[in-house]
Write an enzyme that holds these catalytic residues in place. Structure first.
Site, PDB file in Angstrom:
ATOM      1  N   GLU A  85      -2.907   4.957  -1.819  1.00  0.00           N
ATOM      2  CA  GLU A  85      -3.944   5.894  -1.057  1.00  0.00           C
ATOM      3  C   GLU A  85      -3.300   7.131  -2.379  1.00  0.00           C
ATOM      4  O   GLU A  85      -1.817   7.723  -1.778  1.00  0.00           O
ATOM      5  CB  GLU A  85      -3.049   6.391   0.303  1.00  0.00           C
ATOM      6  CG  GLU A  85      -4.146   8.084   1.585  1.00  0.00           C
ATOM      7  CD  GLU A  85      -2.743   7.920   1.904  1.00  0.00           C
ATOM      8  OE1 GLU A  85      -3.795   8.291   3.303  1.00  0.00           O
ATOM      9  OE2 GLU A  85      -2.123   7.631   2.465  1.00  0.00           O
ATOM     10  N   ASP A 110       1.495   5.193   0.537  1.00  0.00           N
ATOM     11  CA  ASP A 110       1.251   5.830   1.252  1.00  0.00           C
ATOM     12  C   ASP A 110       1.702   6.962   0.850  1.00  0.00           C
ATOM     13  O   ASP A 110       2.562   7.054   0.413  1.00  0.00           O
ATOM     14  CB  ASP A 110       1.821   6.313   2.962  1.00  0.00           C
ATOM     15  CG  ASP A 110       1.343   6.777   3.511  1.00  0.00           C
ATOM     16  OD1 ASP A 110       0.329   6.911   3.631  1.00  0.00           O
ATOM     17  OD2 ASP A 110       2.164   8.286   4.260  1.00  0.00           O
ATOM     18  N   ARG A 169       0.777  -0.848  -0.049  1.00  0.00           N
ATOM     19  CA  ARG A 169      -0.026  -0.039   0.542  1.00  0.00           C
ATOM     20  C   ARG A 169       1.233   1.104   0.499  1.00  0.00           C
ATOM     21  O   ARG A 169       1.893   1.582   1.036  1.00  0.00           O
ATOM     22  CB  ARG A 169      -1.279   0.064   1.044  1.00  0.00           C
ATOM     23  CG  ARG A 169      -1.624   1.062   1.461  1.00  0.00           C
ATOM     24  CD  ARG A 169      -1.030   2.154   2.153  1.00  0.00           C
ATOM     25  NE  ARG A 169      -2.448   3.249   2.245  1.00  0.00           N
ATOM     26  CZ  ARG A 169      -1.711   4.461   3.350  1.00  0.00           C
ATOM     27  NH1 ARG A 169      -0.994   4.704   4.496  1.00  0.00           N
ATOM     28  NH2 ARG A 169      -3.317   4.803   4.205  1.00  0.00           N
TER      29      ARG A 169
END
Length: 649
Positions: free
Chosen positions: A323, A290, A288
Site C-alpha cells: 500500500e 501497510d 501486504r
C-alpha cells in the site's frame, strides 16, 4: 470417529530468531531457552519468570508452568552495542518479562505469544509443536490470485475463518488476506495499532490454531496473505521507547505515532526477520505492507524484498504487495509484485456515488478519464499535480508495468471502515451499477480483491472499532469525530455525535458478519453473480495473464463530445487473444459504434449483448468478450453469463 491418518510428509517449521526467546538444542525433558533483547537505553536487564495464573489460556500443544514454581530472576549479560542475553533451563509454556534497570518489567518485543494480552507476560513457545499436513504446498503464481480480505475477529477467530474456507474456495477465491494479527491492546480492534509484531493476537486463538488455518487454506488450494504494519507502533503497550530510544527517529512523527528509524540496522533486521517469520514459521504465502509511504525508506523496502526472496525455499511462490500513497512504480519493477490501486477505487467510487469530498476531490472532475487511464496504464496519477498534496506532483509513470502489478477493488477495510458510519457500497449506489462495476474489476487483468461478505451483496457496515479504555478511549472517540468536521454532513456537532464510538462493543458487533451463512433470496443471487464472474476469470483469463498487456481504453462521448460515464478497454493476453470490457455506469443507454467482434463471455444485465448488436451499450451494464482463440468452456452458473458456442462474426 477415527483419528485422521497422519500425513507422512508432515513437517515442522521454525524461524530461528536472533532475538527474543529461542529454544536451543535440548530435549523436551531438559529444555533450554536463549533470551536476547536490544536495550541500548539502559544499563542492566533481567529475565523475570512468572507462574501461569489459574484458568489461563491453554497453549494447545505447549506445556505450562501452572504447576511449577517459576525460576529466580536471571541477570542478562551485556553482549555489546546495546544487546543483552542469557540462557535458562526452561522450555515451552514459560512465562517471562524483561526487567529494565531494576524497575519496569516489560514484555519481549519479539514475543511469540501473549496469552494475557500486551500488558501481560510473554511466553516461550515451541514452533515445532505443530505438524504441518500440507508441507508439499508451494503456493500459486501471482496471476492466479483472487484476494479475499477479512477481519479474523469479526469472523469468529482462527477457527471461525477456517470453517469458512471451503465456501471461499468454491466461490472462486484463490487467496485470503488477514487484516493485521500483531498483538494489540484489548480484545477487539483492526490491528493497525499493534505493539508486538511477532505475537499473533491471543483473542483470536492460539498460534497453533493460526497455523491450522493457514494449513487448511493450503489444503484447499488457497494462498494465505497477512497484512503487516512496519510504519509505526500503537499508542498503548509499546515499551520500546523506555529501553531502546534509538529505535525511533527523534523529532519525526507519522499520523499514527513516532517514526521508526530504518537507517539503523537493528530496526531493519527486526522487521526483515518479522517478514521471514510469517513466511517461514507460519507458512504465509505473502505480505501486504501497510502504508509503505509512511516508512520513509525506499532502500529498506528493496532490501526487505531481496532478503525475503533470498531466504524462502527455491520454487516457492511468495508475494509482496504494497500500500503506497506515493504511487512509486519503481518499486514494482523488480521488488514487489503489486500495489493496492487506490486510484482505481476512487475513480469508480465517484462514478458510482457522485461523492466528491475528502480524497474523492482528486477524482471529481474527470473520473471516467481517470478510470480509463487506470485500465490502460495502472495509476491515474503518474506525476500530475494532486489537489490532496498541495498541488505537488504525485506518482510515477506506470504504463510499462503489467496489469497484474495492480490490485483492484471496490471495497476494503479502509474504504468502508474509514467512512463515518462504515457504509457498504450497496447502500450508496444502485445495485445494477454496482454489479456492472463489480464485473469490471473481477474480469480485468489487474488482480481483484474482495472484502468479506461482499459476495453476498452485504449491506452490513464495517466500522472502526477498538477496545481502549480511560483517557485514550476518549481521545480516540473524539479524534475520530473531529476527522469528519470538514465534511458537509458533519459540520453540525450534533451530527458528529452520531458517529459510532469505536470503543463501544456494539460497534464491533455491528461490524461482524452473521455466523448463519444460509443462501437464500438476494444473498444467493449475489453469490452466484460473483461465482459466475470468477469462473470466467479462472477458466478463460487466469491461464493467460502471465504476460498480459494493456492495449488502451477509450472514453465514450455524446454527440457534443462530452464524456459519458462509459468506456471500452482492451488487453492482449499471453496467447495473443484480445480481452475487451465495455462499461456503462450511467442511468442512460449510450451509443457504441463497434459491436463486439469476438465471443461474449460475461454480461450484466442479462441479454445486454442484444442491445450492443444494435449499437447501444445499455445503462448500468458491463460486457466482456474475447477475440481470438477461446477455450471450449461453457458456464451455466448464472443467466448473466453466455453459453459459449460458435464465435460471433
Amino acid at each position: 470417529m477415527s483419528s485422521p491418518t497422519p500425513d507422512p510428509h508432515a513437517r515442522r517449521y521454525m524461524h530461528c530468531l536472533p532475538f527474543g526467546a529461542q529454544l536451543i538444542g535440548a530435549t523436551r525433558a531438559q529444555p533450554h531457552t536463549r533470551f536476547r533483547v536490544w536495550a541500548p537505553s539502559c544499563s542492566a536487564v533481567q529475565v523475570v519468570f512468572e507462574a501461569a495464573p489459574d484458568g489461563s489460556t491453554p497453549l494447545s500443544t505447549q506445556s505450562s508452568l501452572s504447576t511449577q514454581s517459576p525460576l529466580a530472576p536471571l541477570d542478562m549479560t551485556s553482549a555489546g552495542n546495546g544487546w543483552f542475553e542469557a540462557q535458562a533451563p526452561c522450555g515451552p509454556g514459560t512465562r517471562y518479562r524483561y526487567r529494565i534497570d531494576g524497575q519496569q518489567a516489560v514484555p519481549d518485543p519479539a514475543s511469540r505469544f501473549q496469552p494475557e494480552g500486551v500488558h501481560g507476560p510473554s511466553v516461550v513457545f515451541d514452533p515445532r509443536a505443530y505438524a504441518w499436513q500440507h508441507a508439499h504446498w508451494m503456493g500459486r503464481p501471482w496471476e492466479e490470485t483472487v484476494i479475499y480480505e477479512l477481519h479474523v475477529g469479526a469472523l469468529g477467530g482462527y477457527r471461525g475463518v477456517t470453517a469458512r474456507l471451503p465456501a471461499l474456495a468454491e466461490l472462486g477465491v484463490t487467496a485470503i488476506e488477514l487484516m493485521p494479527l500483531n498483538d494489540y491492546p484489548g480484545e477487539r480492534g483492526w490491528g493497525y495499532d499493534g505493539v508486538l509484531p511477532y505475537a499473533p493476537h491471543a483473542a483470536y486463538g492460539t498460534p497453533d490454531e493460526l497455523k491450522a488455518l493457514v494449513d487448511s487454506a493450503h489444503g484447499l488450494g488457497l494462498q494465505a496473505f497477512i497484512d503487516v504494519v512496519y510504519n509505526h507502533f500503537g499508542p498503548d503497550g509499546n515499551w520500546l521507547g523506555a529501553y531502546a530510544k534509538p529505535f525511533f527517529r527523534a523529532g519525526v512523527k507519522t499520523p499514527w505515532g513516532e517514526a521508526l528509524d530504518f537507517d539503523r540496522f537493528e530496526v531493519r533486521d527486526f522487521f526483515c526477520d518479522n517478514a521471514l517469520y510469517w513466511l517461514t514459521e507460519y507458512r504465509f504465502d505473502g505480505l501486504r505492507i501497510d502504508a509503505a509511504h509512511a516508512i520513509g525508506n525506499a532502500p529498506w523496502l528493496r532490501e526487505l524484498s531481496d532478503h525475503v526472496h533470498a531466504r524462502v525455499e527455491t520454487g516457492r511462490h511468495v508475494h509482496l504487495v504494497l500500500e503506497n500513497e506515493h504511487n512509486a512504480s519503481n518499486l514494482l519493477e523488480a521488488h514487489f509484485d503489486a500495489q493496492w490501486n487506490d486510484d482505481a477505487h476512487h475513480a469508480l467510487h465517484v462514478l458510482l456515488t457522485g461523492e466528491n469530498e475528502g480524497y474523492y476531490r482528486a477524482f471529481a472532475a474527470h473520473p471516467v478519464r481517470q478510470l480509463a487511464r487506470v485500465l490502460a496504464e495502472g495509476f491515474a496519477y503518474q506525476g500530475e499535480a494532486s489537489p490532496l498534496h498541495g498541488g505537488q506532483p504525485r506518482g510515477e509513470p506506470s504504463a510499462h508495468l503489467p496489469p497484474t502489478a495492480f490490485v483492484m477493488f471496490l471495497q476494503n477495510h479502509d474504504q468502508i471502515g474509514n467512512r463515518a458510519f462504515g457504509e457498504r457500497l450497496r447502500t450508496l449506489c444502485d445495485d445494477d451499477a454496482l454489479r456492472a462495476a463489480t464485473a469490471l474489476y473481477l474480469l480485468t487483468p489487474q488482480i481483484p480483491l474482495l472484502f468479506m461478505d461482499e459476495e453476498y451483496g452485504s449491506t452490513q457496515p464495517f466500522q472502526y472499532f477498538t477496545a481502549y479504555t480511560g483517557d485514550l478511549a476518549d481521545a480516540v472517540r473524539e479524534g475520530r469525530r473531529r476527522e469528519f468536521a470538514a465534511f458537509s454532513a458533519f459540520t453540525d456537532p450534533a451530527q458528529r455525535e452520531r458517529i459510532p464510538d469505536p470503543n463501544d462493543a456494539r460497534t464491533f458487533a455491528n461490524s461482524s458478519p452473521p455466523l448463519d451463512t444460509r443462501l437464500d433470496g438476494e444473498r444467493c443471487e449475489w453469490m452466484h453473480f460473483y461465482k459466475s464472474a470468477l469462473a470466467v476469470r479462472a477458466h478463460l483469463l487466469m491461464p493467460r495473464l502471465g504476460h498480459a498487456s494493456a492495449l488502451g481504453a477509450t472514453v465514450l462521448a455524446d454527440e457534443a463530445g462530452d464524456d459519458l460515464a462509459a468506456l471500452v478497454a482492451h488487453w492482449r493476453l499471453d496467447d495473443g487473444a484480445i480481452l475487451s470490457l465495455a462499461l456503462n455506469l450511467s442511468h442512460d443507454d449510450v451509443p457504441l459504434n463497434h459491436a463486439p467482434d469476438g465471443m461474449v463471455v460475461f454480461e450484466t444485465p442479462p441479454r445486454a449483448r442484444d442491445r450492443i448488436d444494435n449499437g447501444v451499450l445499455p445503462a448500468q451494464s458491463c460486457l466482456a468478450w474475447l477475440t481470438g482463440d477461446v477455450p471450449d468452456y461453457a458456464i451455466h452458473h448464472d443467466a448473466r453469463v453466455i453459453h459459449q458456442e460458435e464465435p460471433r462474426a
